[in-house]
Structure formats: C-alpha cells, structure tokens
Design a protein around this motif. Structure first.
Motif, PDB file in Angstrom:
ATOM      1  N   LYS A 172     -40.261  15.776   7.590  1.00  0.00           N
ATOM      2  CA  LYS A 172     -39.071  14.600   7.867  1.00  0.00           C
ATOM      3  C   LYS A 172     -38.071  14.299   6.926  1.00  0.00           C
ATOM      4  O   LYS A 172     -38.770  13.820   5.657  1.00  0.00           O
ATOM      5  N   ASP A 173     -37.016  13.987   7.102  1.00  0.00           N
ATOM      6  CA  ASP A 173     -35.975  13.633   6.040  1.00  0.00           C
ATOM      7  C   ASP A 173     -35.570  14.566   4.946  1.00  0.00           C
ATOM      8  O   ASP A 173     -35.265  13.863   3.923  1.00  0.00           O
ATOM      9  N   THR A 174     -36.278  15.674   5.010  1.00  0.00           N
ATOM     10  CA  THR A 174     -36.128  16.557   3.957  1.00  0.00           C
ATOM     11  C   THR A 174     -34.915  17.695   4.308  1.00  0.00           C
ATOM     12  O   THR A 174     -34.625  17.876   5.671  1.00  0.00           O
ATOM     13  N   PHE A 175     -34.503  18.313   3.217  1.00  0.00           N
ATOM     14  CA  PHE A 175     -33.623  19.470   3.701  1.00  0.00           C
ATOM     15  C   PHE A 175     -34.092  20.744   2.889  1.00  0.00           C
ATOM     16  O   PHE A 175     -34.950  20.620   1.785  1.00  0.00           O
ATOM     17  N   GLU A 176     -33.761  21.941   3.327  1.00  0.00           N
ATOM     18  CA  GLU A 176     -34.087  23.258   2.611  1.00  0.00           C
ATOM     19  C   GLU A 176     -32.818  23.860   2.201  1.00  0.00           C
ATOM     20  O   GLU A 176     -31.966  24.205   3.003  1.00  0.00           O
ATOM     21  N   LEU A 177     -32.642  24.427   1.017  1.00  0.00           N
ATOM     22  CA  LEU A 177     -31.765  25.235   0.424  1.00  0.00           C
ATOM     23  C   LEU A 177     -32.548  26.712   0.303  1.00  0.00           C
ATOM     24  O   LEU A 177     -33.260  26.784  -0.493  1.00  0.00           O
ATOM     25  N   VAL A 178     -32.076  27.688   1.030  1.00  0.00           N
ATOM     26  CA  VAL A 178     -32.618  29.081   0.943  1.00  0.00           C
ATOM     27  C   VAL A 178     -31.912  29.673  -0.136  1.00  0.00           C
ATOM     28  O   VAL A 178     -30.709  30.114  -0.051  1.00  0.00           O
ATOM     29  N   VAL A 179     -32.575  29.842  -1.433  1.00  0.00           N
ATOM     30  CA  VAL A 179     -31.747  30.240  -2.587  1.00  0.00           C
ATOM     31  C   VAL A 179     -31.775  32.118  -2.629  1.00  0.00           C
ATOM     32  O   VAL A 179     -30.803  32.576  -2.706  1.00  0.00           O
ATOM     33  N   ASN A 180     -32.906  32.624  -1.974  1.00  0.00           N
ATOM     34  CA  ASN A 180     -32.813  34.107  -1.647  1.00  0.00           C
ATOM     35  C   ASN A 180     -34.007  34.300  -0.628  1.00  0.00           C
ATOM     36  O   ASN A 180     -34.582  33.363  -0.267  1.00  0.00           O
ATOM     37  N   LYS A 181     -34.285  35.673  -0.498  1.00  0.00           N
ATOM     38  CA  LYS A 181     -35.470  35.669   0.371  1.00  0.00           C
ATOM     39  C   LYS A 181     -36.936  35.208   0.060  1.00  0.00           C
ATOM     40  O   LYS A 181     -37.753  35.152   0.817  1.00  0.00           O
ATOM     41  N   ASN A 182     -36.965  34.786  -1.548  1.00  0.00           N
ATOM     42  CA  ASN A 182     -38.297  34.549  -1.708  1.00  0.00           C
ATOM     43  C   ASN A 182     -38.388  32.849  -2.157  1.00  0.00           C
ATOM     44  O   ASN A 182     -39.516  32.529  -2.215  1.00  0.00           O
ATOM     45  N   VAL A 223     -35.515  25.499  -1.976  1.00  0.00           N
ATOM     46  CA  VAL A 223     -35.410  24.484  -2.828  1.00  0.00           C
ATOM     47  C   VAL A 223     -35.639  23.330  -1.724  1.00  0.00           C
ATOM     48  O   VAL A 223     -34.862  23.214  -0.758  1.00  0.00           O
ATOM     49  N   ILE A 224     -36.461  22.377  -1.907  1.00  0.00           N
ATOM     50  CA  ILE A 224     -36.829  21.265  -1.008  1.00  0.00           C
ATOM     51  C   ILE A 224     -36.024  20.062  -1.639  1.00  0.00           C
ATOM     52  O   ILE A 224     -36.094  19.921  -2.793  1.00  0.00           O
ATOM     53  N   PHE A 225     -35.236  19.363  -0.778  1.00  0.00           N
ATOM     54  CA  PHE A 225     -34.520  18.100  -1.456  1.00  0.00           C
ATOM     55  C   PHE A 225     -34.352  17.254  -0.391  1.00  0.00           C
ATOM     56  O   PHE A 225     -34.487  17.354   0.721  1.00  0.00           O
ATOM     57  N   ILE A 226     -33.938  16.084  -0.891  1.00  0.00           N
ATOM     58  CA  ILE A 226     -33.575  15.023   0.044  1.00  0.00           C
ATOM     59  C   ILE A 226     -31.992  14.518  -0.402  1.00  0.00           C
ATOM     60  O   ILE A 226     -31.608  14.824  -1.368  1.00  0.00           O
ATOM     61  N   GLU A 227     -31.478  13.764   0.424  1.00  0.00           N
ATOM     62  CA  GLU A 227     -29.896  13.312   0.364  1.00  0.00           C
ATOM     63  C   GLU A 227     -29.851  12.096   0.767  1.00  0.00           C
ATOM     64  O   GLU A 227     -30.386  11.704   1.747  1.00  0.00           O
TER      65      GLU A 227
END
Length: 91
Positions: free
Chosen positions: A56-66, A69-73
């Motif tokens: 909850k309250d996090t976001f994900e940035l898919v950098v590549n297939k592997n 990055v988990i982040f909050i904003e």
C-alpha cells in the motif's frame, strides 16, 4: 519538480546487485547499476511510466525484465526504497 531521494536501502540494493553481477562481468555490473539509477532519475518526469506497488502507498518502476525499483511519492519527493529482482517474491 519533485526531489529525488535515494534511501540507504536503495543504495545497499544497488551495491548488492553490482557485486553479484561483477563476479561474472564487472563492466556489465557497472552499466546495469547506472541504468537502474538513470531510470529512477526519469521519475522526475510525471509522464514517465510507473505502476501501483504491491505494498500500500508504494509504486513500482520496472527497469527491465529483471529489476524493479520500489518507491514512494509525496507532493515534494520521490523516494527510492529498494531495488528487487523481478523473480523475487515480495513483500
């Protein structure tokens, strides 16, 4: 523009990734870590793709297939919390 913050755990994750990949290819390891961090830097652009996280309250940035990055904003900051391998089950 929002401020980009790299947490200590994010930095440790990058160090671990670099050490692991460097056992086979030190140059590739350095390039991979740079690529992950460069992709995180793009999050300053609100149009750059991101998705809701599993926590909850996090976001994900898919950098590549592997790697993800988990982040909050917040209204002022984007904080990188962790980098996880896409095959890793989390949280």
């Amino acid at each position: 523009m929002k401020r980009l913050v790299r947490s200590a755990t994010y930095r440790l994750d990058l160090d671990d990734i670099e050490r692991y990949v460097a056992r086979r290819d030190p140059l590739a390891a350095a390039k991979l870590v740079d690529h992950i961090d460069d992709q995180f830097a793009h999050l300053a652009d609100p149009e750059f793709p991101r998705r809701a996280g599993k926590v909850k309250d996090t976001f994900e940035l898919v950098v590549n297939k592997n790697y993800i990055v988990i982040f909050i904003e917040s209204d002022t900051d984007i904080v990188a919390l962790n980098v996880v391998h896409a095959k890793r089950r989390y949280p």
